[in-house]
Design a protein around this motif. Structure first.
Motif, PDB file in Angstrom:
ATOM      1  N   ASP A   1      41.120 -56.889  -6.069  1.00  0.00           N
ATOM      2  CA  ASP A   1      42.457 -56.441  -6.644  1.00  0.00           C
ATOM      3  C   ASP A   1      43.449 -56.115  -5.410  1.00  0.00           C
ATOM      4  N   GLY A   2      44.586 -56.645  -5.784  1.00  0.00           N
ATOM      5  CA  GLY A   2      45.721 -56.532  -4.624  1.00  0.00           C
ATOM      6  C   GLY A   2      45.563 -57.004  -3.303  1.00  0.00           C
ATOM      7  N   VAL A   3      44.632 -57.691  -2.833  1.00  0.00           N
ATOM      8  CA  VAL A   3      44.386 -58.396  -1.791  1.00  0.00           C
ATOM      9  C   VAL A   3      45.124 -59.666  -1.808  1.00  0.00           C
ATOM     10  N   ARG A   4      45.894 -60.117  -0.626  1.00  0.00           N
ATOM     11  CA  ARG A   4      46.824 -61.127  -0.630  1.00  0.00           C
ATOM     12  C   ARG A   4      45.959 -62.198   0.231  1.00  0.00           C
ATOM     13  N   ALA A   5      45.122 -61.790   1.076  1.00  0.00           N
ATOM     14  CA  ALA A   5      44.454 -62.835   2.110  1.00  0.00           C
ATOM     15  C   ALA A   5      43.192 -61.922   2.607  1.00  0.00           C
ATOM     16  N   VAL A   6      42.140 -62.701   2.797  1.00  0.00           N
ATOM     17  CA  VAL A   6      40.964 -62.363   3.349  1.00  0.00           C
ATOM     18  C   VAL A   6      40.809 -62.953   4.694  1.00  0.00           C
ATOM     19  N   CYS A   7      40.677 -61.934   5.806  1.00  0.00           N
ATOM     20  CA  CYS A   7      40.257 -62.250   7.055  1.00  0.00           C
ATOM     21  C   CYS A   7      38.974 -61.903   7.469  1.00  0.00           C
ATOM     22  N   LEU A   8      38.199 -62.931   7.987  1.00  0.00           N
ATOM     23  CA  LEU A   8      37.008 -62.539   8.346  1.00  0.00           C
ATOM     24  C   LEU A   8      36.416 -62.985   9.634  1.00  0.00           C
ATOM     25  N   THR A   9      35.738 -62.009  10.551  1.00  0.00           N
ATOM     26  CA  THR A   9      35.193 -62.384  11.684  1.00  0.00           C
ATOM     27  C   THR A   9      33.900 -62.671  11.881  1.00  0.00           C
ATOM     28  N   GLY A  10      33.441 -63.387  12.806  1.00  0.00           N
ATOM     29  CA  GLY A  10      32.018 -63.696  12.958  1.00  0.00           C
ATOM     30  C   GLY A  10      31.355 -64.427  11.914  1.00  0.00           C
ATOM     31  N   VAL A  11      31.878 -65.173  11.217  1.00  0.00           N
ATOM     32  CA  VAL A  11      31.172 -66.112  10.039  1.00  0.00           C
ATOM     33  C   VAL A  11      30.065 -66.609  10.583  1.00  0.00           C
ATOM     34  N   GLN A  12      28.851 -66.719   9.983  1.00  0.00           N
ATOM     35  CA  GLN A  12      27.503 -67.309  10.563  1.00  0.00           C
ATOM     36  C   GLN A  12      26.885 -67.670   9.130  1.00  0.00           C
ATOM     37  N   PRO A  13      25.990 -68.595   9.609  1.00  0.00           N
ATOM     38  CA  PRO A  13      24.945 -69.237   8.503  1.00  0.00           C
ATOM     39  C   PRO A  13      24.509 -67.937   7.562  1.00  0.00           C
ATOM     40  N   VAL A  14      24.237 -68.192   6.220  1.00  0.00           N
ATOM     41  CA  VAL A  14      23.957 -67.109   5.486  1.00  0.00           C
ATOM     42  C   VAL A  14      22.424 -67.033   5.391  1.00  0.00           C
ATOM     43  N   PRO A  15      21.578 -65.849   5.566  1.00  0.00           N
ATOM     44  CA  PRO A  15      20.360 -65.842   6.078  1.00  0.00           C
ATOM     45  C   PRO A  15      19.299 -66.249   4.840  1.00  0.00           C
ATOM     46  N   ASP A  16      19.900 -65.785   3.737  1.00  0.00           N
ATOM     47  CA  ASP A  16      18.909 -66.111   2.563  1.00  0.00           C
ATOM     48  C   ASP A  16      19.428 -66.688   1.251  1.00  0.00           C
ATOM     49  N   GLN A  17      18.526 -66.982   0.405  1.00  0.00           N
ATOM     50  CA  GLN A  17      19.219 -67.570  -0.953  1.00  0.00           C
ATOM     51  C   GLN A  17      20.052 -66.418  -1.729  1.00  0.00           C
ATOM     52  N   SER A  18      19.443 -65.090  -1.818  1.00  0.00           N
ATOM     53  CA  SER A  18      20.162 -64.108  -2.612  1.00  0.00           C
ATOM     54  C   SER A  18      21.518 -63.737  -1.971  1.00  0.00           C
ATOM     55  N   THR A  19      21.585 -63.802  -0.777  1.00  0.00           N
ATOM     56  CA  THR A  19      22.997 -63.338  -0.085  1.00  0.00           C
ATOM     57  C   THR A  19      23.822 -64.569  -0.653  1.00  0.00           C
ATOM     58  N   ALA A  20      23.265 -65.775  -0.603  1.00  0.00           N
ATOM     59  CA  ALA A  20      23.912 -67.289  -0.589  1.00  0.00           C
ATOM     60  C   ALA A  20      24.643 -67.055  -1.978  1.00  0.00           C
ATOM     61  N   LEU A  21      24.003 -66.775  -2.844  1.00  0.00           N
ATOM     62  CA  LEU A  21      24.309 -66.774  -4.431  1.00  0.00           C
ATOM     63  C   LEU A  21      25.449 -65.784  -4.735  1.00  0.00           C
ATOM     64  N   ARG A  22      25.235 -64.524  -3.770  1.00  0.00           N
ATOM     65  CA  ARG A  22      26.509 -63.633  -4.084  1.00  0.00           C
ATOM     66  C   ARG A  22      27.819 -63.993  -3.462  1.00  0.00           C
ATOM     67  N   LEU A  23      27.714 -64.676  -2.309  1.00  0.00           N
ATOM     68  CA  LEU A  23      28.785 -65.479  -1.593  1.00  0.00           C
ATOM     69  C   LEU A  23      29.301 -66.309  -2.362  1.00  0.00           C
ATOM     70  N   VAL A  24      28.667 -67.237  -3.155  1.00  0.00           N
ATOM     71  CA  VAL A  24      29.195 -68.076  -4.058  1.00  0.00           C
ATOM     72  C   VAL A  24      30.103 -67.395  -5.140  1.00  0.00           C
ATOM     73  N   VAL A  25      29.687 -66.314  -5.534  1.00  0.00           N
ATOM     74  CA  VAL A  25      30.403 -65.861  -6.575  1.00  0.00           C
ATOM     75  C   VAL A  25      31.555 -65.072  -6.044  1.00  0.00           C
ATOM     76  N   LEU A  26      31.690 -64.877  -5.060  1.00  0.00           N
ATOM     77  CA  LEU A  26      32.983 -64.063  -4.115  1.00  0.00           C
ATOM     78  C   LEU A  26      33.939 -65.112  -4.004  1.00  0.00           C
TER      79      LEU A  26
END
Length: 356
Positions: free
Chosen positions: A276-301
């Motif tokens: 809410d209210g976020v106009r841009a998302v800035c991320l540092t240090g993107v790396q491969p997702v380590p496991d499937q549970s984490t990956a599925l949460r990232l998909v929803v985001l």
């Protein structure tokens, strides 16, 4: 090291947010998301090499026009909320079957907009949002809440979790009995493209008794997000990401591994509120997702950011390297391909934000 910030206010942080979303907000937000708020059938641009896209617009337009009028009661009086609407001729639902990026969500949202009923009598949400609604309200209250609707649109119908699929199948059966029209989309698995109605067959088998209520519509084509467009931009440097976060009003700045850890502490039904209210998302240090549970949460985001048209600027590995080969060959690969496609589009949107 990043250079000194060029604005006084520090950027937002998604990791610092733990939103609470009341059940009534979940119901109120069951409308097409901002990205699809203004879409209509006449703004859909079919691929001239894919006649199934033109046919889908025609069929869905006719389906929408057939949903007009008020429900009729047994006494002949006309009301919106009758429990016994007249049975329509033909299937009471449509299912859009095709690969990711062929415009199914555009068409589903257009159907919602074209259906001649008040917005409060139409609902639009993803499969995940619908299961979250049942979790928040309970099964019977969800039936009562949606049972008076003219139309329920379900985007990204999932076939991955048998429990959730049976739950939603039972819910839809009750809603059909109440006279609610249904529309759904799902993705043909990338490895099954071109194999007829594979996804439609899976869908109809999983929802068992609802099969007769759906007319499957196959939509062929390539991912429109990359049709005729330049390749996705390469990742930014950490310095560029940090400077841009400080220079952009309403931007968030988070370390990618820490954000993944934070997502595990926030229910996916709250990921929309997280932005809410976020106009841009800035991320540092993107790396491969380590496991499937984490990956599925990232998909929803990724889905929520895409729905809200929030650009994503990131350093580290490119987005097409987020999910390993094993994930991209597994049962959830359709979700991962969709996430890569959408994050790539949002990375392209972020190019103009990069601070000089």
């Amino acid at each position: 090291m990043p250079t000194s910030p060029i604005a006084e206010a520090a950027p937002l942080s998604l990791c610092a947010r733990e939103p609470h979303v009341p059940a009534d907000r979940l119901v109120a937000e069951m409308v097409p998301p901002p990205r699809f708020d203004a879409v209509r059938f006449d703004t859909y641009v079919p691929d001239p090499n894919q006649p199934s896209q033109v046919e889908a617009v025609k069929v869905l337009g006719g389906f929408a026009s057939g949903l007009g009028g008020a429900h009729a009661t047994g006494s002949g009086r006309r009301r919106w909320f009758s429990r016994r609407p007249p049975a329509p001729a033909g299937p009471r639902g449509v299912y859009l079957d095709g690969g990711y990026g062929v415009g199914k969500t555009h068409l589903l949202a257009s159907l919602w907009h074209a259906t001649p009923a008040e917005p409060s009598l139409k609902a639009f949400g993803t499969f995940v949002e619908l299961t979250n609604l049942v979790g928040a309200l309970g099964f019977q209250q969800t039936v009562a809440t949606l049972g008076g609707h003219r139309l329920l649109c379900i985007d990204e119908f999932e076939l991955d979790d048998p429990g959730d699929t049976v739950l939603v199948s039972t819910l839809l059966s009750r809603l059909v009995e109440a006279g609610v029209a249904l529309a759904a989309t799902s993705n043909t698995l990338p490895g099954k493209l071109g194999e007829g109605r594979f996804a439609a067959a899976d869908f109809l088998r999983e929802i068992q008794g609802l099969s007769a209520h759906f007319r499957p519509l196959r939509i062929d084509g390539e991912d429109y997000r990359h049709r005729g467009l330049p390749e996705a931009p390469p990742p930014a440097t950490e310095d560029e990401v940090t400077r841009t976060a400080y220079a952009t009003e309403g931007a968030s700045l988070d370390d990618f591994p820490l954000l993944l850890e934070h997502l595990a502490r926030v229910h996916p039904s709250r990921y929309g509120a997280l932005t809410d209210g976020v106009r841009a998302v800035c991320l540092t240090g993107v790396q491969p997702v380590p496991d499937q549970s984490t990956a599925l949460r990232l998909v929803v985001l990724a889905d929520r950011l895409y729905d809200r048209e929030v650009p994503v600027l990131a350093s580290g590995v490119p987005f097409d390297a987020l999910f390993g080969d094993e994930m991209l060959r597994g049962g959830y690969r359709k979700k991962y391909f969709r996430a890569i496609s959408r994050l790539t589009a949002l990375a392209r949107d972020a190019k103009g934000l990069v601070a000089q």
